[in-house]
Enzyme design. Structure first.
Site, PDB file in Angstrom:
ATOM      1  N   MET A  97       0.842  -1.198   0.000  1.00  0.00           N
ATOM      2  CA  MET A  97       0.000   0.000   0.000  1.00  0.00           C
ATOM      3  C   MET A  97       0.878   1.249   0.000  1.00  0.00           C
ATOM      4  O   MET A  97       0.415   2.342   0.352  1.00  0.00           O
ATOM      5  CB  MET A  97      -0.929  -0.004   1.217  1.00  0.00           C
ATOM      6  N   ALA A 105       4.033   3.887   1.076  1.00  0.00           N
ATOM      7  CA  ALA A 105       4.731   4.346   2.286  1.00  0.00           C
ATOM      8  C   ALA A 105       5.815   3.313   2.609  1.00  0.00           C
ATOM      9  O   ALA A 105       5.917   2.812   3.729  1.00  0.00           O
ATOM     10  CB  ALA A 105       3.768   4.548   3.455  1.00  0.00           C
ATOM     11  N   GLY A 136      10.719  -3.002   5.846  1.00  0.00           N
ATOM     12  CA  GLY A 136       9.986  -4.265   5.738  1.00  0.00           C
ATOM     13  C   GLY A 136       9.649  -4.560   4.279  1.00  0.00           C
ATOM     14  O   GLY A 136       9.844  -5.673   3.787  1.00  0.00           O
ATOM     15  N   HIS A 137       9.163  -3.532   3.577  1.00  0.00           N
ATOM     16  CA  HIS A 137       8.854  -3.704   2.152  1.00  0.00           C
ATOM     17  C   HIS A 137      10.139  -3.998   1.362  1.00  0.00           C
ATOM     18  O   HIS A 137      10.134  -4.797   0.433  1.00  0.00           O
ATOM     19  CB  HIS A 137       8.206  -2.442   1.586  1.00  0.00           C
ATOM     20  N   LYS A 141       5.305 -12.070   6.837  1.00  0.00           N
ATOM     21  CA  LYS A 141       4.759 -12.739   8.028  1.00  0.00           C
ATOM     22  C   LYS A 141       4.283 -11.724   9.064  1.00  0.00           C
ATOM     23  O   LYS A 141       3.629 -12.087  10.022  1.00  0.00           O
ATOM     24  CB  LYS A 141       5.838 -13.626   8.663  1.00  0.00           C
ATOM     25  N   LYS A 142       4.664 -10.463   8.902  1.00  0.00           N
ATOM     26  CA  LYS A 142       4.167  -9.408   9.792  1.00  0.00           C
ATOM     27  C   LYS A 142       2.632  -9.458   9.835  1.00  0.00           C
ATOM     28  O   LYS A 142       2.019  -9.234  10.867  1.00  0.00           O
ATOM     29  CB  LYS A 142       4.677  -8.057   9.277  1.00  0.00           C
ATOM     30  N   ASP A 143       2.022  -9.732   8.670  1.00  0.00           N
ATOM     31  CA  ASP A 143       0.560  -9.872   8.580  1.00  0.00           C
ATOM     32  C   ASP A 143       0.260 -11.359   8.373  1.00  0.00           C
ATOM     33  O   ASP A 143      -0.132 -11.785   7.285  1.00  0.00           O
ATOM     34  CB  ASP A 143       0.027  -9.020   7.428  1.00  0.00           C
ATOM     35  N   ARG A 171       2.433   2.663  10.128  1.00  0.00           N
ATOM     36  CA  ARG A 171       1.667   3.347  11.181  1.00  0.00           C
ATOM     37  C   ARG A 171       2.536   3.799  12.353  1.00  0.00           C
ATOM     38  O   ARG A 171       2.068   4.572  13.186  1.00  0.00           O
ATOM     39  CB  ARG A 171       0.575   2.420  11.709  1.00  0.00           C
TER      40      ARG A 171
HETATM   41  P1  AMP Z   1       1.348  -2.996   3.515  1.00  0.00           P
HETATM   42  O1  AMP Z   1       1.957  -2.008   2.585  1.00  0.00           O
HETATM   43  O2  AMP Z   1       1.397  -2.598   4.943  1.00  0.00           O
HETATM   44  O3  AMP Z   1      -0.009  -3.472   3.061  1.00  0.00           O
HETATM   45  O4  AMP Z   1       2.266  -4.280   3.452  1.00  0.00           O
HETATM   46  C1  AMP Z   1       2.636  -4.854   2.232  1.00  0.00           C
HETATM   47  C2  AMP Z   1       3.396  -6.112   2.517  1.00  0.00           C
HETATM   48  O5  AMP Z   1       4.539  -5.810   3.318  1.00  0.00           O
HETATM   49  C3  AMP Z   1       2.589  -7.163   3.304  1.00  0.00           C
HETATM   50  O6  AMP Z   1       2.849  -8.447   2.751  1.00  0.00           O
HETATM   51  C4  AMP Z   1       3.140  -7.036   4.703  1.00  0.00           C
HETATM   52  O7  AMP Z   1       3.053  -8.231   5.445  1.00  0.00           O
HETATM   53  C5  AMP Z   1       4.599  -6.674   4.432  1.00  0.00           C
HETATM   54  N1  AMP Z   1       5.205  -5.989   5.572  1.00  0.00           N
HETATM   55  C6  AMP Z   1       4.723  -4.917   6.243  1.00  0.00           C
HETATM   56  N2  AMP Z   1       5.554  -4.603   7.273  1.00  0.00           N
HETATM   57  C7  AMP Z   1       6.560  -5.492   7.251  1.00  0.00           C
HETATM   58  C8  AMP Z   1       7.725  -5.705   8.060  1.00  0.00           C
HETATM   59  N3  AMP Z   1       8.016  -4.934   9.089  1.00  0.00           N
HETATM   60  N4  AMP Z   1       8.548  -6.739   7.738  1.00  0.00           N
HETATM   61  C9  AMP Z   1       8.278  -7.540   6.679  1.00  0.00           C
HETATM   62  N5  AMP Z   1       7.200  -7.383   5.877  1.00  0.00           N
HETATM   63  C10 AMP Z   1       6.343  -6.386   6.169  1.00  0.00           C
END
Ligand code: AMP
Length: 281
Positions: A19, A21, A25-26, A140-142, A179
């Site tokens: 999404m 930002a 992690g990304h 795996k965070k989600d 967040r």
């Molecule tokens: P989001 O942009 O938050 O929807 O996340 C996109 C992807 O990044 C999802 O597969 C999340 O699980 C992963 N993600 C988010 N935060 C982390 C993190 N700290 N470490 C690893 N992967 C992450």
């Protein structure tokens, strides 16, 4: 979207759905994807803040949008293509068809965030149909989302390999999240208690889940007095159903409000049978 759908596909395509930002992690997901494409495949990052997965309109409004920085991070990592659609490209305005996962989504964030996983399943199905990847990377965070996506791919026969990436953390243990920037100084100071509690739970020799949950909650409540625990549960890693004793591989999953910011995290709890425990002694 039509442009993307017509785009020639000659090699493997690895998709990293986000999404935006983008953070470290990304970056980890992108690097996992890069390793998979082994230089000959194509790595695509999608950036789309999907409105249908937000049950709270204010949360959607305040979701950070940082496309220029995201573009730079993708460039640094050698991403081949960014898919950055508009709402009208993703949603026709009719929306009489959606995708729902009926079991795994009944637990954890599924109860707390009504409709969230339906939105996730629908948008991921759309992304898979538009981009047609051979593999996709999820974090795996989600963990619950990851489990639901694996079920979606299996039940709807998508010929897509789902790759799991480990959670990337700040040095003090806080899982990196878009967040985290909403935490004030004191909330940020208390936030590592979440990971600390999960680590204590996974290191404990206790096998009764209720006792382990008590342990985790007491750490969070003592070390992060500003927190309000939404849930802290020990569940089956695939179904997300609550477990009573650690008699197989488990997951401790937590959602905590620090002020108005809702943070989620988890840790795998491995199962050592009596026999393997004896062997280790
Ligand atoms: P989001 O942009 O938050 O929807 O996340 C996109 C992807 O990044 C999802 O597969 C999340 O699980 C992963 N993600 C988010 N935060 C982390 C993190 N700290 N470490 C690893 N992967 C992450």
């Amino acid at each position: 979207m039509n442009e993307m759908a017509r785009w020639p596909r000659t090699n493997d395509i690895v998709l990293v759905p986000t999404m935006g930002a983008l953070h470290e992690g990304h970056r980890e997901l992108i690097r996992t994807g890069q390793a998979l494409t082994k230089k000959k495949g194509t790595l695509i990052v999608s950036i789309y803040v999907n409105p249908t997965q937000f049950n709270d309109k204010e949360d959607l409004k305040s979701y950070p949008k940082t496309f220029e920085q995201d573009y730079e991070l993708c460039k640094e990592e050698g991403v081949d293509l960014i898919f950055y659609p508009s709402d009208s490209e993703m949603y026709s305005g009719i929306e009489s068809v959606s995708v729902t996962e009926k079991k795994i989504a009944q637990h954890l964030c599924g109860t707390a965030r009504k409709g969230h996983f339906g939105g996730v399943c629908t948008v991921v199905t759309k992304l898979f149909n538009i981009i047609k990847p051979t593999a996709a990377v999820f974090g795996k965070k989600d963990y619950q989302q990851l489990s639901i996506i694996k079920q979606l791919v299996s039940d709807l026969c998508f010929p897509i390999e789902i790759i799991e990436a480990e959670t990337i953390r700040e040095q003090d243990g806080l899982a990196i999240s878009s967040r985290n920037q909403f935490l004030n100084t004191e909330e940020r100071k208390q936030s590592p208690a979440i990971h600390e509690a999960l680590v204590a739970m996974t290191l404990s020799a206790e096998k009764q889940c209720l006792e382990l949950i008590k342990l985790g909650k007491s750490i969070i409540e003592t070390k992060a007095p500003l927190s309000k625990i939404d849930y802290l549960e020990i569940v089956d890693r695939q179904t997300m159903e609550p477990m009573q004793t650690i008699d197989r591989a488990a997951l401790a999953a937590v959602a905590v409000f620090l002020g108005n910011t809702r943070l989620i995290d988890n840790i795998e709890i491995n199962y050592l049978s009596e026999n393997s425990a004896n062997l280790q002694r």
